[in-house]
Design an enzyme around this catalytic site. Structure first.
Site, PDB file in Angstrom:
ATOM      1  N   TYR A  87      -6.093   9.571  -0.574  1.00  0.00           N
ATOM      2  CA  TYR A  87      -5.736   8.187  -0.545  1.00  0.00           C
ATOM      3  C   TYR A  87      -6.777   7.300  -0.347  1.00  0.00           C
ATOM      4  O   TYR A  87      -7.130   6.123  -1.005  1.00  0.00           O
ATOM      5  CB  TYR A  87      -4.610   8.119   0.562  1.00  0.00           C
ATOM      6  CG  TYR A  87      -4.057   6.783   0.992  1.00  0.00           C
ATOM      7  CD1 TYR A  87      -3.342   6.007   0.004  1.00  0.00           C
ATOM      8  CD2 TYR A  87      -4.793   6.165   2.147  1.00  0.00           C
ATOM      9  CE1 TYR A  87      -2.738   4.682   0.276  1.00  0.00           C
ATOM     10  CE2 TYR A  87      -4.444   4.538   2.272  1.00  0.00           C
ATOM     11  CZ  TYR A  87      -3.430   3.924   1.343  1.00  0.00           C
ATOM     12  OH  TYR A  87      -3.174   2.746   1.610  1.00  0.00           O
ATOM     13  N   TYR A 100       5.366  -6.309  -0.334  1.00  0.00           N
ATOM     14  CA  TYR A 100       5.560  -6.192   0.994  1.00  0.00           C
ATOM     15  C   TYR A 100       6.503  -7.100   1.631  1.00  0.00           C
ATOM     16  O   TYR A 100       7.749  -7.082   1.025  1.00  0.00           O
ATOM     17  CB  TYR A 100       4.182  -6.225   1.874  1.00  0.00           C
ATOM     18  CG  TYR A 100       3.096  -5.330   1.175  1.00  0.00           C
ATOM     19  CD1 TYR A 100       3.325  -3.926   1.241  1.00  0.00           C
ATOM     20  CD2 TYR A 100       1.958  -5.809   0.713  1.00  0.00           C
ATOM     21  CE1 TYR A 100       2.334  -3.225   0.757  1.00  0.00           C
ATOM     22  CE2 TYR A 100       1.095  -4.971   0.154  1.00  0.00           C
ATOM     23  CZ  TYR A 100       1.204  -3.861   0.180  1.00  0.00           C
ATOM     24  OH  TYR A 100       0.443  -2.912  -0.180  1.00  0.00           O
ATOM     25  N   LYS A 102      -1.241   2.416  -5.608  1.00  0.00           N
ATOM     26  CA  LYS A 102      -0.198   3.011  -5.263  1.00  0.00           C
ATOM     27  C   LYS A 102       1.032   3.426  -6.336  1.00  0.00           C
ATOM     28  O   LYS A 102       1.517   4.228  -6.570  1.00  0.00           O
ATOM     29  CB  LYS A 102       0.539   2.304  -4.128  1.00  0.00           C
ATOM     30  CG  LYS A 102      -0.319   2.327  -2.845  1.00  0.00           C
ATOM     31  CD  LYS A 102       0.146   1.447  -1.785  1.00  0.00           C
ATOM     32  CE  LYS A 102      -0.942   1.424  -0.441  1.00  0.00           C
ATOM     33  NZ  LYS A 102      -0.179   0.460   0.557  1.00  0.00           N
ATOM     34  N   VAL A 114      -5.590  -5.455  -0.493  1.00  0.00           N
ATOM     35  CA  VAL A 114      -6.448  -6.237   0.221  1.00  0.00           C
ATOM     36  C   VAL A 114      -7.739  -6.563   0.097  1.00  0.00           C
ATOM     37  O   VAL A 114      -8.260  -7.387   0.577  1.00  0.00           O
ATOM     38  CB  VAL A 114      -6.507  -5.368   1.608  1.00  0.00           C
ATOM     39  CG1 VAL A 114      -5.405  -5.413   2.466  1.00  0.00           C
ATOM     40  CG2 VAL A 114      -7.010  -4.014   1.432  1.00  0.00           C
ATOM     41  N   SER A 168      -4.563  -1.259  -2.600  1.00  0.00           N
ATOM     42  CA  SER A 168      -3.067  -0.658  -2.736  1.00  0.00           C
ATOM     43  C   SER A 168      -2.592  -0.513  -4.016  1.00  0.00           C
ATOM     44  O   SER A 168      -1.374  -0.168  -4.348  1.00  0.00           O
ATOM     45  CB  SER A 168      -2.144  -1.613  -1.748  1.00  0.00           C
ATOM     46  OG  SER A 168      -2.416  -1.411  -0.427  1.00  0.00           O
TER      47      SER A 168
HETATM   48  O1  DON Z   1      -4.568   1.761   3.386  1.00  0.00           O
HETATM   49  C1  DON Z   1      -5.202   0.720   3.550  1.00  0.00           C
HETATM   50  O2  DON Z   1      -5.199  -0.040   4.550  1.00  0.00           O
HETATM   51  C2  DON Z   1      -5.814   0.007   2.228  1.00  0.00           C
HETATM   52  N1  DON Z   1      -6.679   1.273   1.937  1.00  0.00           N
HETATM   53  C3  DON Z   1      -4.975  -0.447   1.186  1.00  0.00           C
HETATM   54  C4  DON Z   1      -3.938  -1.337   1.835  1.00  0.00           C
HETATM   55  C5  DON Z   1      -3.797  -2.475   0.980  1.00  0.00           C
HETATM   56  O3  DON Z   1      -4.445  -2.904  -0.306  1.00  0.00           O
HETATM   57  C6  DON Z   1      -2.879  -3.365   1.139  1.00  0.00           C
HETATM   58  N2  DON Z   1      -2.488  -4.607   0.094  1.00  0.00           N
HETATM   59  N3  DON Z   1      -2.101  -5.649   0.565  1.00  0.00           N
END
Ligand code: DON
Length: 420
Positions: free
Chosen positions: A209, A261, A88, A279, A85
């Protein structure tokens, strides 16, 4: 490992001097933070993307990059992990550069959702709540053009690489792992398509993405990327302007309200540095006008933020006064010296003249109107490093006032810092 901490630092491109050395005071600060958070228990390594479950829960690294491009890092500074993320805000920045702020926000909101990163979050206009949650980020990716397969991703990759100051590459195993399992993200994409805000096809947007999330980085890369935003869009290592100053500001704004978040409010209160978590366990934090920071430690709290990363950044902010809303005891003075000889006043300025500094200058100049001993004023800009538009307008208005009052005022600007 540990190579930056033990005498093989990155160098600043401008002068080639080592940016860190053994026993360096900044390295000691970072070592202290590492020791403090090392024993923190708790948190779970993400496994909903199966490939991420292999991460070493003990891995830890922290890096800091100064506005002058000096890098300091301790721990596992060259261990690669996927950006997830944390990609982003950079894709958001690119979309804003290409389409402008209003167009981007016709497709995605700018409100903290107070919900988890993978929430089904759409506002009353059919837009995902913000570009930092998955739903909004997939829309943002879809807005970057051209949308053809391969072409758009290469564009995204090259811009994220410019932020990092080196070529970033995709971790193919993590990409495949998410592409095979990321059906919730596909569903979020279809909801946004139905709401009329995603530029389809959904699968193309979602694939790009997934790839952007699978770009492989180190904590030093994160710190360089963060520093590029912190100083207004110019990479302090390479000197390349990656995005405009305004776009950098918009990106920091969105990070500060939505980057963590459903912990965004708590984060603002206790850490107060615009940040984005991922994540895989990374956190990128960008202290405006100051440092870029990257932290890596895989175990996550329930909000999906690295447990040790959050603790390390809290410590850094608290101990070294990096909260963006800290208030200086006294605003820095832009007046280097004031000397009078006969009826002439010589005012020498210094540093960056922004609106706050210009207000101090014009209030000092205004005093000369009532002082009948002064008929001539010289404003000397030799030590001034820059002038904002607002400061230029304020000074011009004051010079006009002085002229009206019969005071002969001139500006000496040998290096042309005042611009047009
Ligand atoms: O879309 C997803 O679920 C992962 N590629 C990225 C999510 C993420 O990193 C949320 N952050 N804490």
């Amino acid at each position: 490992m540990d190579h930056l901490a033990h005498g093989h630092p990155r160098t600043t491109p401008a002068d080639g001097h080592p940016a860190t050395e053994e026993g360096h005071p900044v390295i000691r600060v970072l070592e202290g933070i590492r020791e403090e958070v090392a024993d923190l228990a708790g948190g779970v390594v993400a496994d909903y993307i199966p490939e991420l479950a292999h991460a070493d829960p003990e891995a830890f690294g922290i890096a800091v990059v100064s506005p002058h491009g000096r890098a300091y890092a301790v721990g596992e500074t060259d261990r690669p992990f996927t950006i997830q993320s944390i990609s982003k805000p950079f894709v958001y920045a690119l979309a804003v550069e290409e389409r402008g702020l209003d167009d981007v926000h016709a497709h995605v909101g700018a409100e903290p959702s107070g919900e988890p990163f993978n929430a089904i979050s759409l506002d009353e206009r059919g837009r995902p709540e913000n570009p930092m949650i998955n739903a909004g980020a997939i829309v943002t990716t879809s807005l970057v053009g051209p949308g053809e397969r391969g072409v758009r991703f290469e564009h995204l990759r090259s811009v994220l690489s410019a932020f990092a100051g080196r070529e970033l590459v995709v971790d193919e195993a993590v990409y495949r792992s998410e592409a095979e399992t990321g059906h919730r993200n596909r569903a979020l994409g279809y909801l946004s398509l139905a709401g009329g805000v995603l530029v389809g096809p959904v699968e193309a947007a979602v694939q790009d993405y997934f790839r952007q999330c699978a770009l492989s980085v180190t904590v030093v890369d994160l710190a360089v990327m963060a520093a590029t935003l912190a100083v207004g869009g110019v990479n302090p290592l390479t000197g390349e302007r990656v995005v405009s100053q305004r776009t950098a500001r918009h990106t920091l704004s969105i990070m500060s309200s939505c980057g963590m978040y459903d912990r965004a409010g708590e984060w603002g209160l206790r850490v107060g540095i615009p940040a984005k978590s991922g994540v895989s366990g990374g956190i990128l934090a960008s202290a405006p006008g100051a440092f870029g920071v990257g932290v890596f430690s895989p175990p996550l709290d329930e909000a999906g933020n690295s447990v040790r990363g959050v603790a390390a950044l809290g410590r850094l902010s608290d101990d070294y006064d990096l909260h963006m809303l800290r208030t200086p005891a006294e605003p820095p003075s832009p007046v280097h010296s004031v000397t009078r000889s006969g009826d002439t006043l010589d005012v020498r300025l210094r540093g960056e003249i922004d609106f706050l500094a210009a207000e101090q200058v014009v209030s000092r100049l205004a005093e000369t109107i009532d002082d009948t001993r002064v008929r001539t004023v010289t404003v000397e800009l030799e030590r001034v490093s820059g002038f904002s538009d607002a400061a230029r307008a304020l000074l011009a208005a004051e010079l006009h006032e002085l002229a009206e009052a019969g005071v002969d005022a001139t500006v000496r600007d040998p290096r042309g810092v005042r611009g047009a």
